[in-house]
Design an enzyme around this catalytic site. Structure first.
Site, PDB file in Angstrom:
ATOM      1  N   ALA A  64     -14.152  -1.129  -8.369  1.00 56.07           N
ATOM      2  CA  ALA A  64     -13.795   0.217  -8.838  1.00 56.07           C
ATOM      3  C   ALA A  64     -14.824   0.709  -9.856  1.00 56.07           C
ATOM      4  O   ALA A  64     -15.234   1.880  -9.835  1.00 56.07           O
ATOM      5  CB  ALA A  64     -12.402   0.208  -9.447  1.00 56.07           C
ATOM      6  N   GLY A  80     -16.334  -4.598 -11.570  1.00 56.79           N
ATOM      7  CA  GLY A  80     -15.918  -4.942 -10.208  1.00 56.79           C
ATOM      8  C   GLY A  80     -16.095  -3.747  -9.279  1.00 56.79           C
ATOM      9  O   GLY A  80     -16.869  -2.820  -9.559  1.00 56.79           O
ATOM     10  N   ASN A 132     -14.671   2.598   1.726  1.00 54.95           N
ATOM     11  CA  ASN A 132     -13.196   2.648   1.737  1.00 54.95           C
ATOM     12  C   ASN A 132     -12.645   3.612   2.789  1.00 54.95           C
ATOM     13  O   ASN A 132     -11.444   3.707   2.967  1.00 54.95           O
ATOM     14  CB  ASN A 132     -12.628   2.997   0.343  1.00 54.95           C
ATOM     15  CG  ASN A 132     -12.710   4.477   0.032  1.00 54.95           C
ATOM     16  OD1 ASN A 132     -13.543   5.189   0.579  1.00 54.95           O
ATOM     17  ND2 ASN A 132     -11.852   4.949  -0.844  1.00 54.95           N
ATOM     18  N   LYS A 160     -13.811  -4.009   1.741  1.00 54.85           N
ATOM     19  CA  LYS A 160     -14.704  -2.879   1.457  1.00 54.85           C
ATOM     20  C   LYS A 160     -16.182  -3.255   1.525  1.00 54.85           C
ATOM     21  O   LYS A 160     -16.999  -2.479   2.023  1.00 54.85           O
ATOM     22  CB  LYS A 160     -14.399  -2.296   0.075  1.00 54.85           C
ATOM     23  CG  LYS A 160     -13.060  -1.590  -0.024  1.00 54.85           C
ATOM     24  CD  LYS A 160     -12.908  -1.018  -1.422  1.00 54.85           C
ATOM     25  CE  LYS A 160     -11.563  -0.405  -1.654  1.00 54.85           C
ATOM     26  NZ  LYS A 160     -11.447   0.225  -2.972  1.00 54.85           N
ATOM     27  N   ASP A 172     -13.727   6.548  -3.752  1.00 53.78           N
ATOM     28  CA  ASP A 172     -13.071   6.130  -5.010  1.00 53.78           C
ATOM     29  C   ASP A 172     -13.631   6.869  -6.231  1.00 53.78           C
ATOM     30  O   ASP A 172     -12.889   7.306  -7.105  1.00 53.78           O
ATOM     31  CB  ASP A 172     -13.231   4.616  -5.224  1.00 53.78           C
ATOM     32  CG  ASP A 172     -12.273   3.812  -4.353  1.00 53.78           C
ATOM     33  OD1 ASP A 172     -11.219   4.356  -3.976  1.00 53.78           O
ATOM     34  OD2 ASP A 172     -12.590   2.644  -4.050  1.00 53.78           O
ATOM     35  N   SER A 202       0.820  -1.221   0.000  1.00 54.39           N
ATOM     36  CA  SER A 202       0.000   0.000   0.000  1.00 54.39           C
ATOM     37  C   SER A 202       0.855   1.274   0.000  1.00 54.39           C
ATOM     38  O   SER A 202       1.829   1.388   0.751  1.00 54.39           O
ATOM     39  CB  SER A 202      -0.919   0.014   1.226  1.00 54.39           C
ATOM     40  OG  SER A 202      -1.595   1.259   1.281  1.00 54.39           O
TER      41      SER A 202
HETATM   42  P1  NAP Z   1     -12.286  -6.381  -9.289  1.00 53.69           P
HETATM   43  O1  NAP Z   1     -13.411  -6.013  -8.403  1.00 53.69           O
HETATM   44  O2  NAP Z   1     -11.560  -7.663  -9.071  1.00 53.69           O
HETATM   45  O3  NAP Z   1     -12.823  -6.344 -10.825  1.00 53.69           O
HETATM   46  C1  NAP Z   1     -11.996  -6.774 -11.876  1.00 53.69           C
HETATM   47  C2  NAP Z   1     -12.700  -6.543 -13.206  1.00 53.69           C
HETATM   48  O4  NAP Z   1     -11.758  -6.860 -14.246  1.00 53.69           O
HETATM   49  C3  NAP Z   1     -13.920  -7.419 -13.432  1.00 53.69           C
HETATM   50  O5  NAP Z   1     -14.910  -6.657 -14.107  1.00 53.69           O
HETATM   51  C4  NAP Z   1     -13.370  -8.518 -14.351  1.00 53.69           C
HETATM   52  O6  NAP Z   1     -14.355  -9.085 -15.207  1.00 53.69           O
HETATM   53  C5  NAP Z   1     -12.389  -7.737 -15.177  1.00 53.69           C
HETATM   54  N1  NAP Z   1     -11.360  -8.581 -15.792  1.00 53.69           N
HETATM   55  C6  NAP Z   1     -10.413  -9.308 -15.147  1.00 53.69           C
HETATM   56  N2  NAP Z   1      -9.637  -9.946 -16.043  1.00 53.69           N
HETATM   57  C7  NAP Z   1     -10.101  -9.609 -17.278  1.00 53.69           C
HETATM   58  C8  NAP Z   1      -9.745  -9.961 -18.595  1.00 53.69           C
HETATM   59  N3  NAP Z   1      -8.717 -10.767 -18.838  1.00 53.69           N
HETATM   60  N4  NAP Z   1     -10.438  -9.424 -19.637  1.00 53.69           N
HETATM   61  C9  NAP Z   1     -11.470  -8.580 -19.399  1.00 53.69           C
HETATM   62  N5  NAP Z   1     -11.878  -8.227 -18.158  1.00 53.69           N
HETATM   63  C10 NAP Z   1     -11.209  -8.734 -17.123  1.00 53.69           C
HETATM   64  O7  NAP Z   1     -11.137  -5.254  -9.254  1.00 53.69           O
HETATM   65  P2  NAP Z   1     -11.279  -3.699  -8.851  1.00 53.69           P
HETATM   66  O8  NAP Z   1     -11.062  -3.548  -7.373  1.00 53.69           O
HETATM   67  O9  NAP Z   1     -12.491  -3.155  -9.463  1.00 53.69           O
HETATM   68  O10 NAP Z   1      -9.945  -3.114  -9.545  1.00 53.69           O
HETATM   69  C11 NAP Z   1      -9.788  -3.131 -10.959  1.00 53.69           C
HETATM   70  C12 NAP Z   1      -8.473  -2.456 -11.333  1.00 53.69           C
HETATM   71  O11 NAP Z   1      -8.522  -1.083 -10.932  1.00 53.69           O
HETATM   72  C13 NAP Z   1      -7.243  -3.037 -10.630  1.00 53.69           C
HETATM   73  O12 NAP Z   1      -6.172  -3.050 -11.546  1.00 53.69           O
HETATM   74  C14 NAP Z   1      -6.943  -2.042  -9.511  1.00 53.69           C
HETATM   75  O13 NAP Z   1      -5.563  -1.997  -9.176  1.00 53.69           O
HETATM   76  C15 NAP Z   1      -7.384  -0.742 -10.166  1.00 53.69           C
HETATM   77  N6  NAP Z   1      -7.814   0.285  -9.183  1.00 53.69           N
HETATM   78  C16 NAP Z   1      -7.217   1.510  -9.237  1.00 53.69           C
HETATM   79  C17 NAP Z   1      -7.612   2.498  -8.352  1.00 53.69           C
HETATM   80  C18 NAP Z   1      -6.945   3.855  -8.380  1.00 53.69           C
HETATM   81  O14 NAP Z   1      -7.045   4.602  -7.396  1.00 53.69           O
HETATM   82  N7  NAP Z   1      -6.308   4.240  -9.472  1.00 53.69           N
HETATM   83  C19 NAP Z   1      -8.628   2.241  -7.401  1.00 53.69           C
HETATM   84  C20 NAP Z   1      -9.240   0.977  -7.394  1.00 53.69           C
HETATM   85  C21 NAP Z   1      -8.822   0.002  -8.299  1.00 53.69           C
HETATM   86  P3  NAP Z   1     -15.270 -10.347 -14.751  1.00 53.69           P
HETATM   87  O15 NAP Z   1     -16.410  -9.753 -13.992  1.00 53.69           O
HETATM   88  O16 NAP Z   1     -15.672 -10.970 -16.024  1.00 53.69           O
HETATM   89  O17 NAP Z   1     -14.396 -11.228 -13.904  1.00 53.69           O
END
Ligand code: NAP
Length: 271
Positions: A128, A126, A86, A66, A100, A15
């Site tokens: 985010a 997901g 969060n 969360k 977020d 983190s």
């Molecule tokens: P999450 O809840 O695990 O959701 C992941 C999403 O990615 C799901 O919709 C999943 O689809 C999709 N996915 C995974 N593999 C894939 C693939 N090969 N092809 C197409 N879609 C795919 O994750 P999250 O917490 O929302 O985070 C998502 C990303 O955002 C992460 O990389 C995280 O580090 C980043 N993030 C950044 C911030 C920031 O402050 N910049 C904040 C939060 C998150 P399915 O539903 O089909 O499995």
């Protein structure tokens, strides 16, 4: 005695929040300190009650806590509709927030990108994606959610429709949706370290009027953003979403506007 703040999650060693918040506290000369704590979902209730009992100023929650937190803490209406917390504030009992989506909103606004009235394509459904879809729909954008698992996109769009316009679909015809969009937001894990070559779209799918916002921030310039630049589109990196969601939490806890540039520098250290 310093007031203690923290982030709970598991894993948590990676983190950047302690660096970011401690840099802000130092800059402002505040007698506060922020630490990372490894907490599993079954211990979340005790950890939160313990933090409150020990006089913590507030805590952030990250994966996998969360959603679980909503079962334990009363939340504001936005966090309730997103279905995830969060940020926890201890001033009047215990209140949960979700910052977020605000972090994403401020990131785009800082780049001069208008959300109200824009066609926004969110890829992913997901955690985010939920936060961003609710925030942007509330802000008057027309939302399309496109996800590998189509049902999840449709379910999320149904939820988001309670606050604004939203529709959900699978990944077929993504190019057509990009064509009719002003803003494309990648909320999938595609392109994230270590599989950095992954991308939800390539330059051929994009147009020069498009803004491409990749919330993946490791690496900072993802394959998707390289493709966006090739297409002449505006490329927006994800680290400022992290900074601004932290800044919103900081304001909830302290009532003070934190030094954004100092927080950004602290987040970028180590990239
Ligand atoms: P999450 O809840 O695990 O959701 C992941 C999403 O990615 C799901 O919709 C999943 O689809 C999709 N996915 C995974 N593999 C894939 C693939 N090969 N092809 C197409 N879609 C795919 O994750 P999250 O917490 O929302 O985070 C998502 C990303 O955002 C992460 O990389 C995280 O580090 C980043 N993030 C950044 C911030 C920031 O402050 N910049 C904040 C939060 C998150 P399915 O539903 O089909 O499995």
């Amino acid at each position: 005695m310093r007031t203690v703040f923290g982030v709970f999650g598991n894993p948590i060693a990676h983190s950047r929040s302690p660096n970011m918040h401690n840099a802000a506290f130092r800059e402002l000369g505040m007698e506060c300190t922020y630490h990372a704590f490894r907490v599993s979902p079954e211990n979340l209730k005790n950890a939160i009650l313990g933090a409150k009992a020990m006089g913590f100023g507030g805590v952030n929650l990250t994966v996998p806590l969360k959603q679980e937190a909503l079962k334990i803490i009363d939340a504001d209406p936005l966090a309730k509709s997103i279905g995830a917390i969060n940020t926890v504030d201890f001033k009047d009992g215990m209140t949960g927030y979700n910052t977020d989506g605000l972090g994403a909103k401020r990131t785009l606004e800082e780049k001069g990108v208008k959300i109200k009235g824009s066609n926004v394509l969110i890829v992913g459904a997901g955690g985010a994606a939920r936060a961003i879809a609710f925030q942007f729909a509330k802000d008057g954008a027309n939302i399309t959610i496109s996800n590998r698992t189509e049902n999840k996109a449709i379910d999320l769009a149904t939820d988001v429709s309670t606050v604004g316009f939203a529709r959900g679909c699978g990944l077929d015809h993504l190019k057509d949706f990009i064509n009719s969009s002003d803003i494309l937001v990648n909320c999938t894990t595609q392109g994230m370290h270590p599989k950095t070559e992954g991308t939800i779209a390539t330059a051929e799918d994009m147009h020069p009027e498009l803004t491409v916002f990749d919330i993946v921030y490791n690496p900072l310039e993802t394959t998707l953003l390289k493709e966006a630049k090739k297409a002449g589109a505006k490329a927006v990196t994800g680290e400022m979403m992290l900074v601004y969601q932290g800044a919103e939490a900081f304001k909830i806890w302290t009532g003070v506007e934190p030094p954004i540039e100092v927080m950004k520098k602290a987040v970028l250290e180590g990239f």
